[in-house]
Design a protein around this motif. Structure first.
Motif, short mmCIF file in Angstrom:
data_model
loop_
_atom_site.label_atom_id
_atom_site.label_comp_id
_atom_site.label_asym_id
_atom_site.label_seq_id
_atom_site.Cartn_x
_atom_site.Cartn_y
_atom_site.Cartn_z
N THR A 298 -58.45 65.41 29.71
CA THR A 298 -57.82 64.78 30.86
C THR A 298 -58.15 65.53 32.14
OG1 THR A 298 -56.00 63.93 29.50
CG2 THR A 298 -55.63 64.06 31.86
N VAL A 299 -58.41 64.78 33.19
CA VAL A 299 -58.65 65.34 34.52
C VAL A 299 -57.59 64.79 35.46
CG1 VAL A 299 -60.29 63.53 35.18
CG2 VAL A 299 -60.39 65.76 36.31
N TYR A 300 -57.18 65.64 36.41
CA TYR A 300 -56.13 65.28 37.36
C TYR A 300 -56.66 65.42 38.79
CZ TYR A 300 -53.38 66.36 33.19
OH TYR A 300 -52.89 66.40 31.90
N LEU A 301 -56.02 64.69 39.68
CA LEU A 301 -56.30 64.85 41.10
C LEU A 301 -54.96 64.85 41.84
CD1 LEU A 301 -58.60 65.10 43.20
CD2 LEU A 301 -58.32 62.64 43.61
N GLN A 302 -54.56 66.02 42.31
CA GLN A 302 -53.35 66.14 43.12
C GLN A 302 -53.74 65.89 44.57
OE1 GLN A 302 -50.04 66.73 42.24
NE2 GLN A 302 -49.66 66.29 44.40
N MET A 303 -53.14 64.88 45.17
CA MET A 303 -53.48 64.50 46.54
C MET A 303 -52.26 64.72 47.44
SD MET A 303 -55.68 61.02 45.81
CE MET A 303 -54.25 60.12 45.23
N ASN A 304 -52.40 65.61 48.38
CA ASN A 304 -51.33 65.92 49.33
C ASN A 304 -51.78 65.55 50.74
OD1 ASN A 304 -49.84 67.08 47.20
ND2 ASN A 304 -50.77 69.09 47.55
N SER A 305 -50.82 65.47 51.65
CA SER A 305 -51.10 65.16 53.06
C SER A 305 -51.99 63.93 53.18
CB SER A 305 -51.75 66.37 53.74
OG SER A 305 -50.93 67.51 53.64
N LEU A 306 -51.63 62.89 52.48
CA LEU A 306 -52.46 61.69 52.45
C LEU A 306 -52.51 61.01 53.81
CD1 LEU A 306 -51.45 60.46 48.93
CD2 LEU A 306 -53.80 60.79 49.70
N LYS A 307 -53.68 60.44 54.10
CA LYS A 307 -53.93 59.76 55.36
C LYS A 307 -54.29 58.30 55.08
CE LYS A 307 -56.12 63.98 57.11
NZ LYS A 307 -57.36 64.56 57.69
N PRO A 308 -54.09 57.42 56.05
CA PRO A 308 -54.48 56.01 55.83
C PRO A 308 -55.94 55.86 55.42
CG PRO A 308 -53.07 56.19 57.75
CD PRO A 308 -53.37 57.60 57.30
N GLU A 309 -56.81 56.72 55.92
CA GLU A 309 -58.23 56.63 55.56
C GLU A 309 -58.52 57.06 54.13
OE1 GLU A 309 -56.88 58.18 58.22
OE2 GLU A 309 -57.96 60.04 58.71
N ASP A 310 -57.51 57.57 53.42
CA ASP A 310 -57.67 57.87 52.00
C ASP A 310 -57.48 56.62 51.14
OD1 ASP A 310 -55.96 60.95 52.59
OD2 ASP A 310 -58.12 60.69 52.27
N THR A 311 -57.09 55.52 51.75
CA THR A 311 -56.89 54.28 51.01
C THR A 311 -58.19 53.83 50.38
OG1 THR A 311 -55.05 53.57 52.41
CG2 THR A 311 -56.26 51.85 51.22
N ALA A 312 -58.16 53.63 49.07
CA ALA A 312 -59.37 53.26 48.33
C ALA A 312 -59.00 53.05 46.87
CB ALA A 312 -60.42 54.36 48.43
N VAL A 313 -59.96 52.53 46.11
CA VAL A 313 -59.86 52.55 44.66
C VAL A 313 -60.48 53.86 44.19
CG1 VAL A 313 -60.49 51.44 42.50
CG2 VAL A 313 -59.96 50.03 44.51
N TYR A 314 -59.74 54.60 43.40
CA TYR A 314 -60.21 55.90 42.91
C TYR A 314 -60.68 55.74 41.46
CZ TYR A 314 -58.56 58.29 47.05
OH TYR A 314 -58.40 58.72 48.35
N TYR A 315 -61.89 56.24 41.22
CA TYR A 315 -62.51 56.13 39.91
C TYR A 315 -62.70 57.51 39.29
CZ TYR A 315 -63.77 51.38 41.34
OH TYR A 315 -63.75 50.08 41.76
N CYS A 316 -62.43 57.58 38.00
CA CYS A 316 -62.68 58.78 37.23
C CYS A 316 -64.08 58.69 36.61
CB CYS A 316 -61.61 58.87 36.13
SG CYS A 316 -61.89 60.12 34.88
N ASN A 317 -64.73 59.84 36.52
CA ASN A 317 -66.07 59.91 35.93
C ASN A 317 -66.13 61.10 34.98
OD1 ASN A 317 -68.77 61.67 36.43
ND2 ASN A 317 -69.28 59.50 36.19
N ALA A 318 -66.84 60.93 33.87
CA ALA A 318 -67.01 62.03 32.92
C ALA A 318 -68.42 62.02 32.37
CB ALA A 318 -66.00 61.94 31.79
N ASP A 319 -69.07 63.16 32.38
CA ASP A 319 -70.37 63.34 31.73
C ASP A 319 -70.10 63.97 30.37
OD1 ASP A 319 -71.87 64.37 34.85
OD2 ASP A 319 -71.78 62.40 33.93
N LEU A 320 -70.38 63.22 29.31
CA LEU A 320 -70.01 63.73 28.00
C LEU A 320 -71.04 63.41 26.94
CD1 LEU A 320 -68.83 61.22 26.04
CD2 LEU A 320 -67.07 61.22 27.81
N LYS A 321 -70.93 64.14 25.85
CA LYS A 321 -71.77 63.91 24.68
C LYS A 321 -70.93 63.23 23.60
CE LYS A 321 -75.14 67.68 25.06
NZ LYS A 321 -75.76 68.79 24.31
#
Length: 121
Positions: free
Chosen positions: A77-100
């Protein structure tokens, strides 16, 4: 088959915080780099942050000091803690993993389905 399932998105006021999670499951032997990307309306997908299997991280300049990426290797599992959010941070956020998928196979990049983050008053 491998699945990356994101959670934690939503609507938050400017200056607020959100924590995104992304859990990988399925046919996984090892996970190398994991990361978060985002895509705003009518914009291309851009890198937000990455974290390697041993911990080193990278951040795009527009989130440095506000966002923190981390991972739990035992939970894939990967996490993203986002603080001090701004209107320009509005988006769809995608997770990516390079794995075998198996020990002597190549690494492939997998993507989650995306989670919407909206920063608005």
């Amino acid at each position: 088959q491998v699945q990356l399932v994101e959670s934690g998105g939503g609507l938050v006021q400017p200056g607020g915080s959100l924590r995104l999670s992304c859990a990988a499951s399925g046919s996984i032997f090892s996970i190398n780099r994991m990361g978060w990307y985002r895509q705003a309306p009518a914009q291309g997908r851009e890198l937000v942050a990455t974290i390697s299997s041993r911990g080193p991280t990278t951040y795009s300049d527009f989130v440095k000091g506000r966002f923190t990426i981390s991972r739990d290797n035992a939970k894939n599992t990967v996490y993203l803690q986002m603080n001090s959010l701004k209107p320009e941070d509005t988006a769809v956020y995608y997770c990516n993993a390079d794995l075998k998928n198996y020990s002597d196979g190549p690494a492939f990049a997998y993507w989650g389905q995306g989670t919407q983050v909206t920063v608005s008053s």
